[in-house]
Design an enzyme around this catalytic site. Structure first.
Site, PDB file in Angstrom:
ATOM      1  N   LYS A   8       0.813  -1.230   0.000  1.00 28.62           N
ATOM      2  CA  LYS A   8       0.000   0.000   0.000  1.00 28.62           C
ATOM      3  C   LYS A   8       0.836   1.264   0.000  1.00 28.62           C
ATOM      4  O   LYS A   8       0.409   2.292  -0.503  1.00 28.62           O
ATOM      5  CB  LYS A   8      -0.956   0.011   1.203  1.00 28.62           C
ATOM      6  CG  LYS A   8      -2.138  -0.910   1.042  1.00 28.62           C
ATOM      7  CD  LYS A   8      -3.253  -0.483   1.978  1.00 28.62           C
ATOM      8  CE  LYS A   8      -4.532  -1.237   1.721  1.00 28.62           C
ATOM      9  NZ  LYS A   8      -5.599  -0.857   2.660  1.00 28.62           N
ATOM     10  N   LYS A  57      -4.557 -12.244  -6.149  1.00 32.38           N
ATOM     11  CA  LYS A  57      -5.766 -12.201  -5.308  1.00 32.38           C
ATOM     12  C   LYS A  57      -6.863 -11.332  -5.937  1.00 32.38           C
ATOM     13  O   LYS A  57      -6.551 -10.297  -6.518  1.00 32.38           O
ATOM     14  CB  LYS A  57      -5.368 -11.620  -3.944  1.00 32.38           C
ATOM     15  CG  LYS A  57      -6.441 -11.703  -2.894  1.00 32.38           C
ATOM     16  CD  LYS A  57      -6.027 -10.998  -1.611  1.00 32.38           C
ATOM     17  CE  LYS A  57      -6.065  -9.496  -1.754  1.00 32.38           C
ATOM     18  NZ  LYS A  57      -6.018  -8.741  -0.503  1.00 32.38           N
ATOM     19  N   LYS A  78     -10.559  -5.492  -4.288  1.00 32.31           N
ATOM     20  CA  LYS A  78     -11.361  -4.322  -4.646  1.00 32.31           C
ATOM     21  C   LYS A  78     -10.492  -3.222  -5.234  1.00 32.31           C
ATOM     22  O   LYS A  78     -10.979  -2.312  -5.877  1.00 32.31           O
ATOM     23  CB  LYS A  78     -12.196  -3.829  -3.452  1.00 32.31           C
ATOM     24  CG  LYS A  78     -11.470  -3.673  -2.141  1.00 32.31           C
ATOM     25  CD  LYS A  78     -12.463  -3.507  -0.984  1.00 32.31           C
ATOM     26  CE  LYS A  78     -11.786  -3.734   0.368  1.00 32.31           C
ATOM     27  NZ  LYS A  78     -12.684  -3.868   1.492  1.00 32.31           N
TER      28      LYS A  78
HETATM   29  P1  TYM Z   1     -10.353  -6.352   4.249  1.00 32.66           P
HETATM   30  O1  TYM Z   1     -11.374  -5.285   4.467  1.00 32.66           O
HETATM   31  O2  TYM Z   1      -9.311  -6.122   3.235  1.00 32.66           O
HETATM   32  O3  TYM Z   1     -11.049  -7.722   3.922  1.00 32.66           O
HETATM   33  C1  TYM Z   1     -12.134  -8.222   4.713  1.00 32.66           C
HETATM   34  C2  TYM Z   1     -12.066  -9.747   4.776  1.00 32.66           C
HETATM   35  O4  TYM Z   1     -12.163 -10.300   3.457  1.00 32.66           O
HETATM   36  C3  TYM Z   1     -11.102 -11.219   3.246  1.00 32.66           C
HETATM   37  N1  TYM Z   1     -10.725 -11.219   1.815  1.00 32.66           N
HETATM   38  C4  TYM Z   1     -10.624 -12.315   1.055  1.00 32.66           C
HETATM   39  N2  TYM Z   1     -10.841 -13.616   1.328  1.00 32.66           N
HETATM   40  C5  TYM Z   1     -10.662 -14.500   0.319  1.00 32.66           C
HETATM   41  N3  TYM Z   1     -10.281 -14.137  -0.937  1.00 32.66           N
HETATM   42  C6  TYM Z   1     -10.057 -12.846  -1.255  1.00 32.66           C
HETATM   43  N4  TYM Z   1      -9.705 -12.505  -2.497  1.00 32.66           N
HETATM   44  C7  TYM Z   1     -10.229 -11.857  -0.240  1.00 32.66           C
HETATM   45  N5  TYM Z   1     -10.097 -10.507  -0.193  1.00 32.66           N
HETATM   46  C8  TYM Z   1     -10.397 -10.139   1.067  1.00 32.66           C
HETATM   47  C9  TYM Z   1      -9.979 -10.710   4.135  1.00 32.66           C
HETATM   48  O5  TYM Z   1      -9.024 -11.711   4.418  1.00 32.66           O
HETATM   49  C10 TYM Z   1     -10.737 -10.261   5.358  1.00 32.66           C
HETATM   50  O6  TYM Z   1     -11.011 -11.361   6.220  1.00 32.66           O
HETATM   51  N6  TYM Z   1      -7.194  -5.647   8.104  1.00 32.66           N
HETATM   52  C11 TYM Z   1      -8.469  -6.240   7.719  1.00 32.66           C
HETATM   53  C12 TYM Z   1      -9.634  -5.721   8.521  1.00 32.66           C
HETATM   54  C13 TYM Z   1      -9.484  -5.824  10.003  1.00 32.66           C
HETATM   55  C14 TYM Z   1      -9.588  -7.007  10.789  1.00 32.66           C
HETATM   56  C15 TYM Z   1      -9.395  -6.581  12.130  1.00 32.66           C
HETATM   57  C16 TYM Z   1      -9.823  -8.354  10.485  1.00 32.66           C
HETATM   58  C17 TYM Z   1      -9.228  -4.784  10.851  1.00 32.66           C
HETATM   59  N7  TYM Z   1      -9.183  -5.248  12.121  1.00 32.66           N
HETATM   60  C18 TYM Z   1      -9.410  -7.493  13.179  1.00 32.66           C
HETATM   61  C19 TYM Z   1      -9.856  -9.257  11.552  1.00 32.66           C
HETATM   62  C20 TYM Z   1      -9.648  -8.834  12.885  1.00 32.66           C
HETATM   63  C21 TYM Z   1      -8.731  -5.902   6.246  1.00 32.66           C
HETATM   64  O7  TYM Z   1      -8.223  -4.943   5.727  1.00 32.66           O
HETATM   65  O8  TYM Z   1      -9.653  -6.716   5.650  1.00 32.66           O
END
Ligand code: TYM
Length: 347
Positions: free
Chosen positions: A123, A206, A209
């Site tokens: 990022k 992957k 978005k």
């Molecule tokens: P984020 O918002 O990027 O994604 C949310 C969730 O979606 C999953 N994910 C995927 N799973 C499978 N295949 C994909 N292509 C894919 N893209 C996204 C992510 O693994 C995630 O579970 N840092 C985290 C948010 C967060 C969080 C937390 C998660 C903040 N605090 C505490 C767990 C516990 C994030 O940016 O997810």
């Protein structure tokens, strides 16, 4: 006065996870996270799900858009089956424990740990000196999200594994530095056939978005025609589908589509291989498109229905925040106490 510190065995099983309100959600978010979050509610465990708006602002967000996207994520949680009565659903900034513990844990975590995070490298890009300080500290806030509730289990997709490992390291360092076993060491739950849904244009990348190509992903807001078109155009190879899971090795695009099918249909991968053994993509892709439309269509419709009543969404988030606050506030109070801060204010 702080409660006596508990032993790890005394931690009740508690699930926490979060999604960032930055950009619309993809099929990857749905299969890797949302769908599994809803399933966890049925396992008799306490579940907390958060829209992590404090994380989103580590890169600049237009305020009106952030509000809109926060509601959209809340709507997609509910449309995917997260029940705000059975789970605690809220947005992060309404529960001050996150920011407070985030600070305390950023004093426990080491800068070097942060620089090693692949998400920070991705990022911040070539000009890391110009990234926000928050983007670097992000994993300490994420550890605080989890540990504010003394969470034991964190369902996530594969891409969050490194962050959860860091949260474990931070919990362990806190326990070590303060000679306590106050925090559980949280376990990542990375399960099922869709822990890493890949791009429809490149099965080695992957689905995300932030990919510049909209054809690389299915958005939860896509209509039936768009979903069918994207699947029809998805990259594949020239071979028919094999009859075993092993036969998919070395065929990332084919493997991705079959994994998506299995996850959407709730079928083991081997069963899908049996069903489509020897099939050409000309047969498999329409079957996958029909399945995707059948599963995602009702979710999109429900999201749209919920989004028409933003006040109702805000009220749900407010009630969830009250419940989350009631759990997290005493936990953070104990952390202050353990760290030696005087808490004499009468409230
Ligand atoms: P984020 O918002 O990027 O994604 C949310 C969730 O979606 C999953 N994910 C995927 N799973 C499978 N295949 C994909 N292509 C894919 N893209 C996204 C992510 O693994 C995630 O579970 N840092 C985290 C948010 C967060 C969080 C937390 C998660 C903040 N605090 C505490 C767990 C516990 C994030 O940016 O997810």
């Amino acid at each position: 006065m702080a409660e006596p510190v508990q032993t790890p065995q005394a931690f009740p099983t508690r699930i926490f996870s979060g999604i960032q309100p930055s950009g619309s959600l993809t099929l990857g978010n749905y299969l890797g996270a949302l769908k599994r979050f809803a399933q966890k509610q049925d396992e008799g465990i306490e579940t907390l799900y958060c829209v992590v708006d404090l994380h989103a602002v580590t890169v600049w967000q237009d305020p009106a858009r952030l509000r809109q996207q926060t509601r959209e994520i809340a709507a997609s949680y509910i449309a995917s089956g997260v029940d705000p009565k059975r789970s605690i659903l809220y947005n992060q900034s309404q529960v001050t424990a996150h920011a407070e513990l985030g600070w305390l844990l950023s004093c426990v975590a080491r800068i070097g740990w942060m620089y090693r995070m692949t998400q920070f490298k991705d990022k911040s890009g070539a000009n890391a000196e110009n990234a926000s300080l928050g983007l670097l500290a992000y994993p300490a806030l994420m550890a605080a999200d989890i540990l504010s509730f003394r969470t034991t289990h964190v369902p996530v997709g594969e891409d969050q594994k490194q962050h959860i490992e860091l949260a474990r390291d931070i919990a362990a360092k806190f326990n070590h530095d303060y000679k306590t076993d106050f925090f559980p060491i949280p376990e990542p739950l990375i399960e099922g056939p869709a822990t890493r849904v890949m791009s429809l244009r490149d099965g080695t990348k992957k689905m995300s978005k932030s990919d510049p190509s909209d054809a690389s992903r299915i958005n939860l807001t896509d209509d039936a025609d768009t979903i069918a078109k994207k699947i029809r155009k998805a990259k594949t190879d020239a071979e028919p589908l094999p009859d075993t899971v092993e036969g998919l090795e070395g065929r990332p695009d084919a493997k991705n589509l079959v994994n998506i099918y299995a996850a959407l249909a709730d079928l083991p991968l081997a069963k899908v291989m049996e069903e489509f053994a020897g099939a050409q993509f000309g047969t498999f892709k329409p079957a996958l498109a029909d399945l995707a439309v059948a599963k995602l269509g009702p979710i999109t419709a429900e999201m749209n229905r919920l989004m028409a009543e933003p006040d109702e969404i805000d009220a749900i988030l407010g009630r969830g925040a009250e419940r989350a606050d009631a759990i997290a506030r005493p936990i953070v109070a104990q952390v202050y106490d353990i760290m030696g801060m005087i808490r004499s204010r009468q409230v």
